[in-house]
Scaffold this motif. Structure first.
Motif, PDB file in Angstrom:
ATOM      1  N   GLY A  62       0.910  -1.063  -0.023  1.00  0.00           N
ATOM      2  CA  GLY A  62      -0.080  -0.119  -0.077  1.00  0.00           C
ATOM      3  C   GLY A  62       0.891   1.151   0.025  1.00  0.00           C
ATOM      4  N   ASN A  63       2.207   1.220   0.351  1.00  0.00           N
ATOM      5  CA  ASN A  63       3.114   2.281   0.080  1.00  0.00           C
ATOM      6  C   ASN A  63       2.965   2.944  -1.284  1.00  0.00           C
ATOM      7  OD1 ASN A  63       3.353   2.127   2.947  1.00  0.00           O
ATOM      8  ND2 ASN A  63       5.298   0.793   2.500  1.00  0.00           N
ATOM      9  N   ILE A  64       2.895   4.257  -1.460  1.00  0.00           N
ATOM     10  CA  ILE A  64       2.965   4.697  -2.901  1.00  0.00           C
ATOM     11  C   ILE A  64       4.406   5.235  -3.090  1.00  0.00           C
ATOM     12  CG2 ILE A  64       2.085   6.495  -4.121  1.00  0.00           C
ATOM     13  CD1 ILE A  64      -0.630   6.337  -2.778  1.00  0.00           C
ATOM     14  N   GLY A  65       5.080   4.733  -3.835  1.00  0.00           N
ATOM     15  CA  GLY A  65       6.535   4.961  -4.275  1.00  0.00           C
ATOM     16  C   GLY A  65       6.577   6.020  -5.086  1.00  0.00           C
ATOM     17  N   THR A  66       7.712   6.281  -5.797  1.00  0.00           N
ATOM     18  CA  THR A  66       7.870   6.940  -6.856  1.00  0.00           C
ATOM     19  C   THR A  66       7.410   6.531  -8.294  1.00  0.00           C
ATOM     20  OG1 THR A  66      10.201   6.056  -7.345  1.00  0.00           O
ATOM     21  CG2 THR A  66      10.096   7.975  -5.977  1.00  0.00           C
ATOM     22  N   PRO A  67       7.224   7.413  -9.121  1.00  0.00           N
ATOM     23  CA  PRO A  67       6.577   6.822 -10.453  1.00  0.00           C
ATOM     24  C   PRO A  67       7.199   5.788 -11.381  1.00  0.00           C
ATOM     25  CG  PRO A  67       6.439   9.314 -10.353  1.00  0.00           C
ATOM     26  CD  PRO A  67       7.114   8.758  -9.245  1.00  0.00           C
ATOM     27  N   GLU A  68       7.083   5.050 -11.861  1.00  0.00           N
ATOM     28  CA  GLU A  68       7.663   3.973 -12.625  1.00  0.00           C
ATOM     29  C   GLU A  68       8.073   4.698 -14.051  1.00  0.00           C
ATOM     30  OE1 GLU A  68       6.164  -0.187 -12.713  1.00  0.00           O
ATOM     31  OE2 GLU A  68       5.656   0.230 -10.698  1.00  0.00           O
ATOM     32  N   TRP A  69       7.139   5.127 -14.573  1.00  0.00           N
ATOM     33  CA  TRP A  69       7.606   6.033 -15.977  1.00  0.00           C
ATOM     34  C   TRP A  69       6.448   6.885 -16.165  1.00  0.00           C
ATOM     35  CZ3 TRP A  69       3.744   5.108 -19.689  1.00  0.00           C
ATOM     36  CH2 TRP A  69       2.925   3.837 -19.689  1.00  0.00           C
TER      37      TRP A  69
END
Length: 177
Positions: free
Chosen positions: A133-140
């Motif tokens: 559920g942790n929102i990380g950095t964008p993948e692209w």
């Protein structure tokens, strides 16, 4: 100087100088006209570049991402999503998509118009939500060209409105599967 010898002249007559200046001015004015015409063409080309080059690519990516989604929710911004805020129907910068996996489970992804900081610029980004559920950095980045992207639900239809760098507006519409 002897009598009867022709007088040798040095330099140009006034008529010759006038003709040379007129030819030079005509050449300069034609060159300036061609340059202005080329600059006008480049302005038109640049204004349409987003619509011609970037919009079809965005359409392709968004169609693929939204086409297989089973459901979605809208949030005003990424902080509202991270903080567990309530979903909205209009003026959203974040779209959370749900996908059903072949195993029967659910996976989620996020489309967000934001400036994530670090090495990223403002743009429309895609990221998968991990099971934690942790929102990380964008993948692209889908695109960094638009100056604004908003999501809304109007009469049950999801709308994504992009505003390009020259004020052009493109609206994509779709429904759940």
């Amino acid at each position: 100087m002897k009598r009867g010898q022709p007088i040798s002249r040095r330099g140009f007559t006034l008529i010759e100088l006038t003709l040379a200046i007129m030819i030079g001015l005509a050449t300069a004015s034609m060159t300036l006209l061609l340059m202005n015409q080329q600059l006008a063409f480049l302005r038109i080309y640049k204004a349409q570049d987003f619509l011609v080059r970037e919009a079809p690519l965005i359409n392709s990516y968004v169609t693929k991402v939204l086409g297989s989604a089973e459901g979605y929710r809208l949030y005003t911004d990424i902080d509202s999503l991270k903080g567990g805020g309530n979903p909205v129907l209009t003026g959203a910068k974040v779209l959370v998509l749900r996908y059903r996996l072949p195993s029967g489970g659910i996976k989620a992804a996020v489309l967000s118009f934001e400036d994530p900081g670090d090495d990223f610029d403002r743009g429309l980004y895609y990221r998968l939500l991990p099971d934690s559920g942790n929102i990380g950095t964008p993948e692209w980045a889908i695109t960094k060209e638009p100056v604004d992207v908003t999501f809304s639900i109007e009469q049950g239809i999801l709308r994504m409105r992009l505003t390009g760098p020259n004020g052009e507006t493109i609206t994509y519409s779709g429904t759940e599967q």
